[in-house]
Design a protein around this motif. Structure first.
Motif, short mmCIF file in Angstrom:
data_model
loop_
_atom_site.label_atom_id
_atom_site.label_comp_id
_atom_site.label_asym_id
_atom_site.label_seq_id
_atom_site.Cartn_x
_atom_site.Cartn_y
_atom_site.Cartn_z
N PRO A 69 0.81 -1.23 0.00
CA PRO A 69 0.00 0.00 0.00
C PRO A 69 0.84 1.27 0.00
O PRO A 69 0.42 2.30 -0.57
N LEU A 70 2.02 1.22 0.59
CA LEU A 70 2.89 2.40 0.58
C LEU A 70 3.34 2.69 -0.84
O LEU A 70 3.36 3.84 -1.29
N VAL A 71 3.70 1.63 -1.57
CA VAL A 71 4.13 1.81 -2.96
C VAL A 71 2.97 2.32 -3.80
O VAL A 71 3.13 3.22 -4.63
N GLN A 72 1.75 1.78 -3.54
CA GLN A 72 0.57 2.26 -4.28
C GLN A 72 0.31 3.74 -4.02
O GLN A 72 -0.34 4.41 -4.80
N HIS A 73 0.80 4.23 -2.88
CA HIS A 73 0.61 5.65 -2.54
C HIS A 73 1.90 6.45 -2.74
O HIS A 73 2.08 7.50 -2.12
N GLY A 74 2.81 5.94 -3.55
CA GLY A 74 3.91 6.79 -4.01
C GLY A 74 5.28 6.54 -3.44
O GLY A 74 6.23 7.22 -3.82
N ALA A 75 5.43 5.60 -2.49
CA ALA A 75 6.78 5.37 -1.94
C ALA A 75 7.69 4.81 -3.03
O ALA A 75 7.32 3.88 -3.75
N LEU A 76 8.89 5.38 -3.15
CA LEU A 76 9.82 5.00 -4.22
C LEU A 76 10.92 4.06 -3.74
O LEU A 76 11.40 3.23 -4.49
N GLY A 77 11.35 4.25 -2.48
CA GLY A 77 12.49 3.47 -1.99
C GLY A 77 12.36 3.19 -0.51
O GLY A 77 11.64 3.90 0.21
N VAL A 78 13.07 2.15 -0.06
CA VAL A 78 13.05 1.80 1.37
C VAL A 78 14.45 1.96 1.95
O VAL A 78 15.44 1.54 1.35
N GLU A 79 14.51 2.64 3.08
CA GLU A 79 15.75 2.76 3.85
C GLU A 79 15.36 2.74 5.32
O GLU A 79 14.29 2.24 5.66
#
Ligand code: HPA
Length: 236
Positions: A171-181
Motif C-alpha cells: 500500500p505504501l508503494v501504491q501511494h507513491g513510496a519510491l524506496g526503502v531505507e
C-alpha cells in the motif's frame, strides 16, 4: 564532548553530511573535503570536519536505523548547534519507476516505526524535507551532468531490513513510496522538533522488484554524484 560524540564545542561545522556507514564518512572526508580532521571515533562512528569549496563542512556516521541515527542527530542539534543535516545514504528500489543507481531526493518519509506513534500519541505525523534544501538539491542535480535519473518523492523508513511481512509495503508503494531505507522519517521529525534543516538523498543500491544489486565499486561511483549534490545543496 557529548555522550556519543567526542568532539569539543566548535569542532563540528554547522553543516553536516550524514552517511549511515562510518567508513563512508571517512571516504567522503578524504575524497571531497580539504584539510579534513577526525573529531570523533567513539564506538567507531567516525566524524570529520574539513572544507568544501571554502565552506566548513562536517561528515558524521549515523549508524543504521532510526534509533542509532536519532542519537547522533539529537546530539548534533542540541550539543553542537548544527543547523543543517543532509543524509547521504542508500535505499532499496520499491517500484520500477526507479532504476538501479538512481538518486532519490526524499520530499517526505513514511515509516512502520513505533517511534513517531509514541511521540505523537498515536496520531500520524508527516515528516517532510526542508523545502529550500530540497529545492537546492534539485537545482544542483539539474546542473550536474549525471548518468542516472534523479527522483523527488517518498522514502519508506523501515525498522526492519529483513522484513517478515514484505506485503505490508504494497500500500505504501501504491501511494507513491519510491524506496526503502531506515532513517529518514526520524531525521525529518527531529529536524522539525529542533527547528533545523534536514534533507535525505539516497542512491538505489538494490531493487526489491527486480532483485538487482550494485557492486561495491558501482556504489562508490554513484555515491560520488549524490555527495556532490548534497554538498552543493547544503552550502547553497
Ligand atoms: N531495505 C532497507 N534499507 C536499505 C535497503 C533495503 O532494501 N537498501 C539499502 N538500505
Amino acid at each position: 564532548m557529548s555522550t556519543h560524540i567526542a568532539a569539543a564545542p566548535g569542532q563540528i561545522a554547522p553543516v553536516v553530511l550524514f552517511p549511515g556507514d562510518p567508513l563512508r564518512a571517512k571516504w567522503i572526508a578524504e575524497t571531497f573535503l580539504d584539510g579534513a580532521e577526525l573529531y570523533s571515533e567513539t564506538r567507531g562512528m567516525l566524524g570529520f570536519t574539513g572544507a568544501w569549496q571554502g565552506h566548513r563542512v562536517s561528515v558524521q556516521g549515523s549508524g543504521m536505523g532510526q534509533p542509532s541515527m536519532s542519537i547522533y542527530a539529537n546530539e548534533l542539534f542540541t550539543e553542537y548547534g548544527v543547523q543543517t543535516i543532509v543524509r547521504v545514504g542508500s535505499c532499496g528500489g520499491l517500484t520500477e519507476k526507479v532504476g538501479m543507481r538512481d538518486i532519490i531526493i526524499a520530499s517526505g518519509a513514511c515509516t512502520d516505526s513505533g517511534i513517531n506513534r509514541v511521540r505523537f500519541h498515536g496520531q500520524d505525523y508527516a515528516p517532510v524535507a526542508d523545502f529550500p534544501l530540497l529545492r537546492a538539491a534539485v537545482e544542483a542535480a539539474e546542473s550536474e551532468p549525471l548518468d542516472v535519473a534523479v527522483h523527488v518523492g517518498l522514502l519508506f523508513s523501515s525498522d526492519q531490513f529483513y522484513s517478515t511481512r514484505p506485503e505490508l509495503t504494497e500500500p505504501l508503494v501504491q501511494h507513491g513510496a519510491l524506496g526503502v531505507e531506515m532513517e529518514t522519517s526520524a531525521l525529518y521529525t527531529l529536524a522539525a522538533y529542533h527547528d533545523r534543516r534536514a534533507l535525505s538523498i539516497c542512491t538505489v543500491s538494490d531493487h526489491l522488484v527486480t532483485g538487482e544489486e550494485t557492486s561495491a565499486h558501482e556504489r562508490e561511483q554513484t555515491f560520488g554524484d549524490m555527495v556532490r549534490i548534497a554538498l552543493r545543496a547544503a552550502t547553497a
